[in-house]
Design a protein around this motif. Sequence first.
Motif: not given
Length: 187
Positions: A97-114, A116-122
């Motif tokens: 497997f591979g893992v990538t960890v990215t530090v994102d200065e611009h995208t908040d969780l709301e943008a991620v959910k927008a 990916a409508p099937r995103a699961e909140e946790l």
Amino acid sequence: MRTLGGRLVPVALGLLVAAAGCGASDPGLGASTGAEGAGSVSSVPVPSTGPTREEAGLDPCALLGARDRSSAGLTSPGEPTTVAGAPACDYVEPGAFGVTVTVDEHTDLEAVKARAPRAEELRVGSAPAVLVADRDADDGTCSVSLAAGRPGVSTVHIDVTTADFQDTAQACARATTVAELIEPEVT
């Protein structure tokens, strides 16, 4: 795409959301001239509009220490890289497997959910997060985006891809484990 175990691997959705900040530029350098206009030229930093990555203190390769990497099944330190202009760290376990960890200065969780409508909140520790995976496709990819409580950082994305592109449940378990390990560092 990236190479994992000798195969090209599609990049998981969490990496794609990092692209939202594309086009943002770092502060440049200004120049000044002497009194006659032809004197020496010196560089003067232009003031920043917000905290720098150094002030935020989030080096993606420093978020997982040796003990944490072992808990996540990673046997070696990650390699610094960038994803859509954001600092990232790639960990590869050849043939697994591979893992990538990215530090994102611009995208908040709301943008991620927008995106990916099937995103699961946790919740991961004290931080809100979203998990993005296509469990029906069972393609061995999973992304957890964790809200960061640090100045200058919106989210940290943990993307996992299995080498055989199967077992999305296993990829999500690993992405969640890594998120739990780094949560104290990002909140």
